[in-house]
Design a protein around this motif. Sequence first.
Motif, short mmCIF file in Angstrom:
data_model
loop_
_atom_site.label_atom_id
_atom_site.label_comp_id
_atom_site.label_asym_id
_atom_site.label_seq_id
_atom_site.Cartn_x
_atom_site.Cartn_y
_atom_site.Cartn_z
N UNK A 17 -3.12 -3.81 -4.63
CA UNK A 17 -4.20 -3.56 -3.67
C UNK A 17 -4.40 -4.74 -2.74
N UNK A 18 -4.45 -5.96 -3.31
CA UNK A 18 -4.65 -7.14 -2.47
C UNK A 18 -3.45 -7.38 -1.56
N UNK A 19 -2.23 -7.15 -2.11
CA UNK A 19 -1.03 -7.34 -1.30
C UNK A 19 -1.01 -6.38 -0.13
N UNK A 20 -1.39 -5.12 -0.41
CA UNK A 20 -1.41 -4.13 0.66
C UNK A 20 -2.45 -4.47 1.70
N UNK A 21 -3.66 -4.90 1.26
CA UNK A 21 -4.71 -5.26 2.20
C UNK A 21 -4.28 -6.44 3.07
N UNK A 22 -3.68 -7.46 2.43
CA UNK A 22 -3.23 -8.62 3.21
C UNK A 22 -2.14 -8.24 4.19
N UNK A 23 -1.23 -7.39 3.75
CA UNK A 23 -0.15 -6.98 4.63
C UNK A 23 -0.68 -6.20 5.82
N UNK A 24 -1.68 -5.31 5.55
CA UNK A 24 -2.27 -4.55 6.65
C UNK A 24 -2.88 -5.46 7.69
N UNK A 25 -3.60 -6.52 7.23
CA UNK A 25 -4.23 -7.43 8.17
C UNK A 25 -3.19 -8.25 8.92
N UNK A 26 -2.16 -8.71 8.19
CA UNK A 26 -1.16 -9.57 8.82
C UNK A 26 -0.26 -8.82 9.77
N UNK A 235 2.29 0.73 5.50
CA UNK A 235 1.64 0.35 4.26
C UNK A 235 0.60 1.34 3.74
N UNK A 236 0.32 2.42 4.49
CA UNK A 236 -0.63 3.39 3.94
C UNK A 236 0.10 4.29 2.96
N UNK A 237 -0.65 4.92 2.06
CA UNK A 237 -0.06 5.68 0.97
C UNK A 237 0.80 6.84 1.47
N UNK A 238 0.36 7.49 2.55
CA UNK A 238 1.13 8.61 3.10
C UNK A 238 2.51 8.14 3.54
N UNK A 239 2.55 7.00 4.24
CA UNK A 239 3.83 6.46 4.70
C UNK A 239 4.71 6.06 3.53
N UNK A 243 8.44 7.36 2.72
CA UNK A 243 9.59 6.47 2.56
C UNK A 243 10.31 6.76 1.24
N UNK A 244 9.54 7.00 0.18
CA UNK A 244 10.15 7.36 -1.11
C UNK A 244 11.01 8.62 -0.96
N UNK A 245 10.41 9.63 -0.36
CA UNK A 245 11.12 10.89 -0.17
C UNK A 245 12.39 10.69 0.65
N UNK A 246 12.30 9.88 1.72
CA UNK A 246 13.46 9.66 2.58
C UNK A 246 14.54 8.83 1.88
N UNK A 247 14.14 7.88 1.05
CA UNK A 247 15.13 7.10 0.30
C UNK A 247 15.87 7.97 -0.71
N UNK A 388 8.44 1.49 -4.54
CA UNK A 388 9.61 1.73 -3.70
C UNK A 388 10.90 1.16 -4.28
N UNK A 389 10.77 0.30 -5.28
CA UNK A 389 11.96 -0.44 -5.71
C UNK A 389 13.04 0.47 -6.30
N UNK A 390 12.65 1.41 -7.15
CA UNK A 390 13.66 2.28 -7.75
C UNK A 390 14.38 3.13 -6.71
#
Length: 478
Positions: A17-26, A235-239, A243-247, A388-390
């Motif tokens: 959660x914190x990583x996603x929030x920071x990434x969104x801001x950055x 970084x939003x959950x829909x995206x 990305x999972x589906x496309x990978x 996303x890693x797998x």
Amino acid sequence: MDFTHLIPSPSDIPYTLFSTLGTLLNRWSTTNDVLRPQEDFDIDPITGFVPPQPLPRLPAEYKIWEDALSEAPEVLRLADDLSGEALTLRAEGEAWRTKIRARPTLDVSLLEDQPRLLQRAHLVLTWLVQYYVSSLPTTHPPTPKRVPESLAVPLVKVSRTLGMAPILTFADTITWNWDLIRPDQPVTIDNMKLAHSFSGRDDERHFYQVQAAVELHGTQLLRIIEAYNQLPNLDDLTSIFKVIKDLIRLTAIIEEISDLIQSMRSGCDPHIFYWEMRPWVEGSDSKGPSHPGWIYEGVDPKAPELQYLSGPSGGQSTVMHALDLFLDIDHKLRTKRHPAPSAENRKADHGFMDRMRQYMLGRHRAYLEQLEKSPHSIRELAQRTPILREPYNNAVKALKTLRTLHMRIACLYVINMSKTENPRSVCPAAAMMERQASAMEAGARAEKREPIRGTGGTDLVTLLKAGRDATSRAGLKN
């Protein structure tokens, strides 16, 4: 795939959660930096890097080129072909080359604003060059092969306009080298037929058709890459779930391309490939730096284009380059990844992939340059997003498997066949001399540790192993 296994564990949730929030801001200021669409780079939404229609024939002003190409397979054979048919045709072959040398140097300015005609001119001229050079009588010791001014000068001018090397390329043999069987039907592999062939063999048709099928199938990869790069927010959950589906789909497409590559064996005999097809497409540096190359008459020998005179190679497939860039495969060993490159990996030609881009259409190369500079790395996204890693790793594993299969094909069609006898040397004395020359060459190569080379003069085995291992190193720890 069961998505429940991809959801972060409770201990990972606060970090995520914190990583996603920071990434969104950055990244707020960069997520809107949408890249230019593929259509801007002459990439068709249906056929990808393959033109949406067959290339048109050249206008009447260049009829002598089209006529020479039509005549070439009827009168020319490889220089070392000692079959009865080849010996009978030698006088006609020399007459064909004499006409080429005597012809005027045509002005190509009429084609400058017509991209498809320029591509056709490149195809015709490069095929004429290969026919000319490959049928020249062998000299002892070897001397540089001279490309007549009537071909060399217009070819270099056309190539400069297109932004690509003045030599036969993957595009000239695969992506541009086809006609429609039923002109009123869409472009599909089942509706395409080979336009030009050096050997006239069904094996050559199959060889080119398999690669054309890979290019057309690769269009699906391009759509996935395009969809990813056009996402307004990664970084939003829909995206993330998109990305999972496309990978997952990307992995399946890579596996399907592997199946296509394996189908090469069903219709192309390795012996025919090595001795009857491959010699026609060898470039100026195919036998390595110790052998004399080609001279383009009427062209400044210091012209930058003349650095790129290798033969066509699968390494020139823009689809495969785009896939590597999308998955962030590090062929140059620029980043520290696990496991560390082996000593053999470090000896590989790390500039090979960049050099192969010079053999692509300039606009396609510009597309790859945009991908390379994209701020939206899917590998970095997978690194910071556990879910996303797998699916990312599965795509990388599929690409590694593809490269392993490619190595096996190269071993079967090139390395193993290099130890066989040329069937065209039917004269017993000539066959004995060739065996002696081959043995001496093999001995010299072993003594100097010279490698088996690809059509572009590269150390084939080391290069392919390095590409496979670089792909493997892109995988992430779960």
